[in-house]
Design a protein around this motif. Structure first.
Motif, short mmCIF file in Angstrom:
data_model
loop_
_atom_site.label_atom_id
_atom_site.label_comp_id
_atom_site.label_asym_id
_atom_site.label_seq_id
_atom_site.Cartn_x
_atom_site.Cartn_y
_atom_site.Cartn_z
N TYR A 320 0.91 -1.20 0.16
CA TYR A 320 -0.10 0.02 -0.02
C TYR A 320 0.80 1.20 0.01
N ASP A 321 2.01 1.32 0.88
CA ASP A 321 2.78 2.61 1.13
C ASP A 321 3.58 2.73 -0.49
N ALA A 322 3.78 1.52 -1.03
CA ALA A 322 4.58 2.00 -2.18
C ALA A 322 3.84 2.09 -3.48
N HIS A 323 2.67 1.55 -3.68
CA HIS A 323 1.98 1.73 -4.87
C HIS A 323 0.45 2.07 -4.71
N ALA A 324 0.00 2.89 -3.61
CA ALA A 324 -1.31 3.47 -3.40
C ALA A 324 -1.51 4.55 -4.44
N ASP A 325 -0.50 5.41 -4.52
CA ASP A 325 -0.57 6.58 -5.39
C ASP A 325 -0.53 6.38 -6.81
N THR A 326 0.19 5.22 -7.23
CA THR A 326 0.09 4.97 -8.69
C THR A 326 -1.19 4.55 -9.07
N LEU A 327 -1.75 3.55 -8.27
CA LEU A 327 -3.09 3.05 -8.42
C LEU A 327 -4.27 4.02 -8.32
N VAL A 328 -4.16 5.13 -7.39
CA VAL A 328 -5.21 6.06 -7.13
C VAL A 328 -5.05 6.86 -8.68
N GLY A 329 -3.82 7.17 -9.10
CA GLY A 329 -3.80 8.02 -10.42
C GLY A 329 -4.30 7.21 -11.59
N LEU A 330 -4.20 5.95 -11.67
CA LEU A 330 -4.81 4.99 -12.71
C LEU A 330 -6.30 5.07 -12.62
N LEU A 331 -6.78 5.09 -11.27
CA LEU A 331 -8.32 5.17 -11.09
C LEU A 331 -9.23 6.45 -11.42
N THR A 332 -8.40 7.37 -10.90
CA THR A 332 -8.96 8.58 -10.92
C THR A 332 -8.60 9.65 -12.17
N GLU A 333 -7.84 9.10 -12.99
CA GLU A 333 -7.51 9.61 -14.14
C GLU A 333 -7.75 9.05 -15.51
N PRO A 334 -9.04 8.89 -16.00
CA PRO A 334 -9.47 8.00 -16.98
C PRO A 334 -8.31 8.03 -18.46
N ALA A 335 -8.06 9.02 -18.52
CA ALA A 335 -7.44 9.60 -19.75
C ALA A 335 -5.97 8.69 -19.86
N ARG A 336 -5.43 8.43 -18.58
CA ARG A 336 -4.19 7.93 -18.46
C ARG A 336 -4.41 6.30 -19.04
N CYS A 337 -5.61 5.62 -18.48
CA CYS A 337 -5.79 4.10 -19.09
C CYS A 337 -6.16 4.28 -20.64
N THR A 338 -6.91 5.35 -20.99
CA THR A 338 -7.36 5.37 -22.40
C THR A 338 -5.92 5.44 -23.22
N ALA A 339 -4.87 6.25 -22.96
CA ALA A 339 -3.76 6.46 -23.54
C ALA A 339 -3.05 5.26 -23.65
N MET A 340 -2.87 4.50 -22.38
CA MET A 340 -2.26 3.04 -22.08
C MET A 340 -2.97 2.25 -23.26
N ARG A 341 -4.09 2.01 -23.34
CA ARG A 341 -5.07 1.10 -24.04
C ARG A 341 -4.32 1.52 -25.72
N ARG A 342 -4.27 2.56 -26.20
CA ARG A 342 -4.07 2.76 -27.60
C ARG A 342 -2.70 2.36 -27.67
N THR A 343 -1.78 2.28 -26.79
CA THR A 343 -0.31 1.88 -27.13
C THR A 343 -0.11 0.37 -27.50
N PHE A 344 -1.15 -0.40 -27.37
CA PHE A 344 -1.14 -2.02 -27.58
C PHE A 344 -1.30 -1.95 -28.99
N ASP A 345 -1.74 -1.01 -30.00
CA ASP A 345 -1.67 -1.13 -31.35
C ASP A 345 -0.24 -1.44 -31.93
N ALA A 346 0.71 -0.90 -31.44
CA ALA A 346 2.09 -1.27 -31.93
C ALA A 346 2.50 -2.83 -31.76
N LEU A 347 2.00 -3.46 -30.70
CA LEU A 347 2.15 -4.98 -30.46
C LEU A 347 1.85 -5.92 -31.37
N GLY A 348 0.70 -5.72 -32.21
CA GLY A 348 0.21 -6.69 -33.16
C GLY A 348 -0.60 -7.56 -32.50
#
Length: 374
Positions: A320-348
């Protein structure tokens, strides 16, 4: 008949089933059989499948002296059982094998010994970025060797291996409804693999307890494993968090399609499923693997920006101490996950199962030899 030797975890079995599925699409009359371990998880994964599945009494060759001795002592009996299956002498699979396909693990050794004794061609598939002991040792006996997603010297590289359902574009709302979730709420999938992962479970529960507001808009589909799912469910109920906790997922494809974000291990199968469904992930590799292969498995997703890797410190408070901030950011900033999802196109596409099935079909139909296959 094409026999698959895999077992001990869903991570070994599911890729076998994926290749068998593709073979059935190429040749509807094909006969396949799965040899697996006596572990309960194997039977559970295989029970709904159409293929014959036969347990052989193989044991891991563990580094601990007593377990190593038990593994060695079990080898002759397991090889004898495997030989009966390959020779077509087992009542559940009364057809002689034309090919053995193995994904490594402790079921591989007796299967390879039996195949060599009977002259059955062997194909080996490596699904991890770091080849396991069985693949390193037994790979020399395989006529053909495939490495899924991760290049290995003298192995033919193919994309990740997932089942056909994982590639189907299931609507997220439909997938959430199928799991008893609100179809319109953002969803987090938590999975530690086929058996679940206790340290992952406890980290997510600690996060839910301290960061309830970060989960206000969403919901959780939590694959907690047989041992933990009741406690996990009770904790969510106590906290008032929208969540569904299950011991086992009957449809991993629907679970991944339901998710906007995954919190997961870095097993090859899990990484392949995130890849196939373009699901952003917070990956926490198993901390007990000495070769750190789960971290290596996650490398393609990390390099393209589709995943974040985080060390599993085992203790819930430390995670929790190490990763809570990272997870809060992913959950409360939907644009971050949207941007991450787009990068999968490069993998095929994750169509490794189809490519291997095409090879096996050609080998069985046209007698393609080892030299030709490579």
């Amino acid at each position: 008949m094409i026999v698959f030797a895999s077992g001990g975890s869903g991570g070994h079995i599911v890729p076998s089933l994926a290749v068998a599925d593709e073979l059935a699409r190429l040749a509807p009359g094909v006969r396949c059989c799965v040899m697996h371990s006596t572990r309960a998880i194997d039977a559970r994964v295989l029970s709904p499948e159409p293929w014959p599945h036969i347990a052989i009494p193989a044991r891991p060759l563990n580094a601990r002296p007593l377990k190593f001795v038990r593994g060695v002592c079990a080898l002759p009996g397991a090889a004898s059982c495997a030989r009966r299956v390959l020779a077509g002498e087992h009542p559940e699979a009364p057809w002689r094998a034309t090919h053995l396909v193995t994904l490594g693990g402790f079921v591989a050794a007796p299967a390879v010994l039996a195949a060599r004794a009977l002259g059955v061609p062997i194909t080996m598939i490596n699904i991890d970025a770091v080849a396991g002991l069985a693949n390193r040792v037994l790979g020399r006996f395989a006529a053909t060797r495939f490495a899924a997603a991760y290049a290995q010297p003298r192995w033919t590289t193919v994309p990740p291996i997932v089942r056909r359902a994982m590639l189907d574009p299931i609507d997220a709302r439909t997938a959430r409804t199928a799991h008893g979730l609100d179809p319109d709420r953002p969803t987090v999938l938590v999975t530690g693999g086929s058996l679940g992962a206790r340290s992952l479970n406890r980290f997510v529960l600690a996060f839910a307890e301290h960061q309830t507001t970060a989960l206000d808009e969403g919901q959780i589909l939590h694959h907690a494993g047989e041992l933990d799912h009741e406690d996990v469910r009770a904790c969510y109920e106590r906290l008032g968090v929208r969540a569904r906790a299950v011991a086992f997922l009957d449809s991993f494809a629907r679970a991944w399609r339901a998710a906007d974000l995954a919190i997961c291990r870095g097993g090859a199968g899990t990484v392949a499923e995130a890849w196939a469904t373009a699901t952003p992930a917070l990956i926490m590799p198993n901390p007990y693997h000495r070769d750190h292969h789960q971290r290596a498995n996650a490398t393609p997703l990390i390099e393209c920006g589709a995943a974040i890797v985080a060390d599993d410190h085992v203790e819930a408070s430390a995670n929790y101490d190490a990763h809570a901030d990272t997870l809060v950011g992913l959950l409360t900033e939907p644009a971050r996950c949207t941007a991450m999802r787009r990068t999968f196109d490069a993998l095929g596409p994750a169509d490794g199962a189809l490519q291997i099935a095409q090879f096996l079909y050609a080998a069985d139909t046209h007698g393609v030899g080892a030299a030709e296959s490579r």
